[in-house]
Write an enzyme that holds these catalytic residues in place. Sequence first.
Site: not given
Ligand code: ADP
Ligand code: MG
Ligand code: MG
Length: 892
Positions: A22, A91, A100, A102, A335, A451, A629, A781, A849, A869
Amino acid sequence: MTTYVYDFHQGNKDLKDLLGGKGANLAEMTNMGLPVPAGFTITTAACREYLAHGKEPDALRDEVGEHLHTLEQAMGRRLGQTDDPLLVSVRSGAKFSMPGMMDTVLNIGLSDASVPGLARQSGSPRFAWDSYRRLLAMFGRTVLGVDGELFDDAVDAAKKARGAGNDLDLDEADLRGLAEMFKTIIRDRTGRDFPQGPREQLDLAIRAVFDSWNGERARLYRRQERIPADLGTAVNVVAMVFGNLGMDSGTGVAFTRDPGNGDQGVYGDYLQNAQGEDVVAGIRNTLPLTALASIDPPAYDRLLSIMATLEQHYRDLCDIEFTIERNKLWMLQTRIGKRTAGAAFRIAVQLVDEGMITMDEALTRVTGAQLAQLMFPRFAAGGRADRIAQGMNASPGAAVGQAVFDSGRAVELAAAGIPVILIRRETNPDDLDGMIAAQGVLTSRGGKTSHAAVVARGMGKTCVCGAEEIDVDAHRRQAVAPGGVVVHEGDVISIDGSSGAVYLGEVPVVPSPVVEYFEGNLVADGSDPLVDAVHRIMTHADGAARLAVRANADTTEDAERARRFGAVGIGLCRTEHMFLGERRKLVERLILADGDEEADAALAALLPLQRGDFVAIFTAMDGLPVTVRLLDPPLHEFLPDLTELSVRVGVATATGEPVADGDAALLVAVRRLHEQNPMLGLRGVRLGLLIPGLVALQVRAIAEAAAICRGRGGDPRLEIMVPLVGAVQELEVVREQAEQVLEEVAVETGVDVQALIGTMIEVPRAALTAGQIAGAAQFFSFGTNDLTQMSWGFSRDDVESSFFSRYLDLGIFGVSPFESLDRDGVGRLVQLAVDEGRAARPEIKLGVCGEHGGDPDSVHFFHRLGLDYVSCSPFRLPVARLEAGRAAVLDR
Ligand code: ADP
Ligand code: MG
Ligand code: MG
């Protein structure tokens, strides 16, 4: 001195290790001159220090202070300044995006003292209180660890009290009330007040991001994805821009092309008067992005032009987050966008046609796994069945059948020719027979390493798991879906292992157009853009590949399909089936033979049958090499079951009836051949050395078949492969016998039958003595299935269903070693054998194989080892061809 903080102006997109994905992309956009709010990134190095020492590095506090100061100067106000507060978001952002970690906290810096200032400055008290209650809830939940539902429930209660349909109907007083309530919740739950100091808020949030690196979910994910545990995450601090300032403001997400099907043109969602995650949280219905064209034409035009710029710059589909604050557009993230398999192929060739990338690059933009997804049959669109639930897409494919709730019933119905879907809360090893019998498996519990998921993938069986909305009641033989829909035993259901959807009723299944193309039933003539894209990319892959791709095929049918699917030979033709069915009796006679005469008679009867089989296969593969074989499996597989036979003989004896002809002798033989551990018993080359005439018979059948084909003007290319060799002496004996037969046949038929003679390397000892074995082998093989079993000391059939899911959950395996070659262990044996084999015999032919020959990751490994191969099942051929091409391109 290490620098722990980078201003957005100082970074770029290639610094993902240091700034996280990011942060690196925010810096890149900043330097491209795009409208990104000012901000800075705390590096992953700072996080690593924190994790190692349990506290922030000393210099960090000051560095953050300096960059904050620069930010404040640029914005003309201080963080949390009472009369005009600067607010920021905090962020997380690691190198790889990870579940997971934050969640972002917005509006940091706001406090009781500065809400009135924000209200005055913006001219909107409602907005100020809306921002504050959002901060309290986000901070309370993510930084202070308060159960988020408490805040959500309070919002719902407020809406109800006001009779409000959604959050926009809440007025300033409601929001102010919520803010007070949230502060109380925080005090009650944490024993302390919400921190009013802006810098304290900021520092706590930064530390919480660092801590989230070691959250349970993040750790599990890293173990499974093999992401190193010590990378750490970066933290981005970004000046807030506000989409919740009124209807001239809003927030949205956009893709530069449709990530679902690859269609050109913009695609996305927009929500007016909203902040951050509101768009994806589903609190209100979003508008399609194109609606922005009429809501705010200048902002829309600007967005479109920025999207085009980004695509040109990144040369790929971009995924974008933006916010509009009072008609001014701000970019908050970009991204490279995730996409479906079909979109990946289509977009890759679109970018080539638009001059953005080369065909080589296009090849690196798609994967074998994506191609595999495109090759499963699918449910036809517009079927009439109702979707009743959604689970996890654990093993792809489309399966239809009658619902059954236990393994026994599944086996029973399947034996009667009725397709079934096995529905269980979760499966365990006792369900194995039922899973084998079923078309597909549906469970209400467990994730992608459960499983059910692991075993189904191993079998290539469709599976939807963890459909938690379904209540499975095996005792009453029924399942209840949301809305009270009841599925009884015998009701037909359909499950989609590629999407996780569950339908009541029969959804028609259609073949994949991509398979139709490989089969030759569809041509790339411009009528289906997906087929065209696959065709172009496959053609390029074949041209680039250095590793050849052969097929594992035992029948003419498979051989013919293999040719259509692009195989340049057969790498493994098993001969087991040539001893089954009607012919089993002959094998029995051979095993029971009392003296050479009887044995010879049995062999003589088998010879013409086998010869016929080989003629058919050599004809189908004319001009291409076929590796045959020699017989591999343990003998008892050709004899009746010991228990059954014992019971039969026992019952007859007890009732005084005469024991059926031969049963007594058979029982003696079966007892004699019974093994505790057949996988490590009398099989492979050992069998050929023990049963006189067996090797000669097989080689004769092969050689005579070749002579017949040659006589018809064909061009058979034989390779005779001896299985399970552990010592060169074994191979030498067999080779001598084989060469003698080849010579005899040449004399008898007048056709000089040539054949390479080589061996499988599948016992660790063979790999360890490969230098010696190469003295007698013209090719190796690698039988990587057995090599894996014997290296680990476990048998696939036993362990996959008993403890693999546990191993995956514990992160001991990232992926099953039967799916993808274990490079560290088994891979080293292969490497050793390659090196020593080549040293002893430079022209030795080397192939694989085992099923790993069709696994993308393993193909790359084999490419790097310089094998000639890989060989895999016909349906995996396209995947292996694609990956062989990719491996070559990525190697350049
Ligand atoms: P995630 O990785 O979960 O997308 P983000 O860091 O991109 O988390 O942020 C979550 C939301 O908050 C997104 O919609 C992002 O565009 C918005 N956001 C993050 N920073 C700002 C900011 N400085 N001003 C306004 N919106 C923000
Ligand atoms: Mg985002
Ligand atoms: Mg065998």
